[in-house]
Scaffold this motif. Structure first.
Motif, short mmCIF file in Angstrom:
data_model
loop_
_atom_site.label_atom_id
_atom_site.label_comp_id
_atom_site.label_asym_id
_atom_site.label_seq_id
_atom_site.Cartn_x
_atom_site.Cartn_y
_atom_site.Cartn_z
N ARG A 270 2.49 1.74 -3.39
CA ARG A 270 1.52 2.27 -4.37
C ARG A 270 1.36 3.78 -4.19
N THR A 271 1.39 4.21 -2.94
CA THR A 271 1.29 5.64 -2.67
C THR A 271 2.47 6.38 -3.29
N ALA B 251 2.96 8.77 5.15
CA ALA B 251 2.35 7.48 4.88
C ALA B 251 3.41 6.41 4.65
N LEU B 252 4.47 6.80 3.96
CA LEU B 252 5.51 5.84 3.62
C LEU B 252 6.25 5.34 4.84
N HIS C 101 2.05 6.51 -7.05
CA HIS C 101 1.08 7.55 -7.41
C HIS C 101 1.74 8.93 -7.34
N ASP C 102 2.52 9.12 -6.31
CA ASP C 102 3.17 10.41 -6.11
C ASP C 102 4.17 10.71 -7.24
N GLN D 286 -1.61 4.81 9.05
CA GLN D 286 -1.99 3.66 8.23
C GLN D 286 -3.47 3.63 7.97
N ARG E 168 0.84 -1.21 0.00
CA ARG E 168 0.00 0.00 0.00
C ARG E 168 0.88 1.26 0.00
N ARG E 169 1.92 1.23 0.79
CA ARG E 169 2.81 2.40 0.85
C ARG E 169 3.55 2.60 -0.46
N ARG F 164 2.87 12.32 1.87
CA ARG F 164 3.25 11.02 1.30
C ARG F 164 4.35 10.38 2.13
#
Lengths: 168, 178
Positions: free
Chosen positions: B131-132, B172-173, B135-136, B178, B128-129, B169
């Protein structure tokens, strides 16, 4: 898949900081050997993920499409490496295109075997999960370092993390 | 709640397996202000948050990267990745309890369903991280292209890149929110 030397299993295990050469070697026994010539695609972005690849010999070019669907070369992945797991663990589609550079040999673990092993609490499942997780944590570390650098620089200069292990 | 039995990642795992993981590790009770890990230190152990609330910080400046709650794993690379250093500091905000785990601890738990569940949980979270981040990066590419196009159109006018929320971001990373 037979005939893979223990040395490869050890080098793959070492690459990700693990001590799992024998189990990784056994894992390779569940894979199919695939050879590609120069320029042949191993997988294509946005196509269904149908397997994970352990790059045994050679290197691949990693590309991703930008918003205008223009392919951008991100990196070159060299053996030994894990490729193609991101698509399997994150919803079924390939996240990058991988193309053989000068010919490659890979061990392919199909998606059904991957799913079965991910649920397997035994040594083979443990080895697969450790390999995949180590590769992803490695990529996350590089990405985070890169983002910290971008923050330090004012976040105006983008560079993709130089680690292909999670792509595809 | 200071038992890993209640954590979602262990749902469906036999109690005995979770108990064995708990027994293999070391339970640490933390007062507010106590550090679990310090940024830059050798990553020698991972910590499962069992109770309380902690905060991840990034130096310099002790930038707040977000809160950590029960079920989150601090420094997973120490046990499951390549040897390195902790990327952030983590400090207790409230009275908290964590389970400290080392590679040696897990070596004593071969074929453990609890360890397997923890691995699967971390794979999901890390995916999930990533993918973030992906996206960034695509957004950054778009911003770069827009800037380049604007520059070509009017050389004397160089637009500022749009805010991209990179700090969010990064939070989140690195484990916050979460």
């Amino acid at each position: 898949m037979n005939g893979i030397p223990m040395g490869f299993a050890k080098s793959l295990s070492d690459r990700y900081g693990l001590d799992l050469a024998e189990t990784v070697h056994a894992l390779l026994g569940q894979c199919e050997r695939v050879e590609l010539r120069d320029g042949e695609p191993l997988c294509e972005e946005n196509r269904p993920s149908d397997g994970l690849y352990l790059l045994l010999e050679g290197s691949v070019t990693v590309t991703k499409r930008d918003a205008r669907l223009v392919a951008r070369e991100i990196a070159v992945a060299r053996a030994p490496a894990i490729l193609g797991h991101m698509g399997l663990v994150s919803g079924g589609q390939r996240t990058a295109t991988l193309v053989s550079r000068g010919g490659i040999v890979v061990a392919r673990l199909d998606e059904l075997a991957f799913a079965r092993l991910m649920k397997d609490d035994g040594p083979a499942g443990d080895a697969l999960r450790r390999l995949v997780l180590a590769a992803m944590l490695d990529q996350q570390r590089r990405a985070s370092v890169d983002l910290v650098r971008m923050l330090d620089e004012g976040a105006h200069d983008a560079a993709y993390p130089d680690n292909p292990t999670g792509w595809g | 709640m200071s038992s890993p039995l209640a954590l979602r990642m262990f749902r469906g795992v036999p109690d005995a397996a979770v108990d064995a993981l708990y027994d293999a590790g070391e339970r640490l009770d933390l007062r507010p202000g106590a550090f679990v890990v310090s940024q830059g230190d050798d990553a020698t152990a991972s910590y499962v948050v069992l109770s309380g609330r902690l905060k991840a910080r990034l130096e310099p400046g002790a930038q707040d990267l977000g809160d950590l709650f029960p079920g989150e794993v601090i420094g997973p690379e120490a046990v499951f990745g390549r040897k390195g250093t902790y990327l952030t500091s983590v400090v207790a905000v409230n009275p908290s309890t964590v389970l400290k785990l080392t590679r040696v601890d897990l070596m004593g738990l071969p074929d453990s369903p609890a360890v397997a569940a923890m691995q699967r949980h971390l794979i999901t979270v890390t995916a999930r991280r990533l993918r973030t981040v992906d996206h960034d990066v695509r957004k950054l590419w778009m911003a770069q292209e827009r800037a380049a196009a604007a520059e070509r159109a009017a050389e004397r006018h160089i637009p500022e890149p749009e805010p991209l929320g990179l700090f969010g971001r990064l939070k989140a990373l690195l484990g916050g929110g979460q």
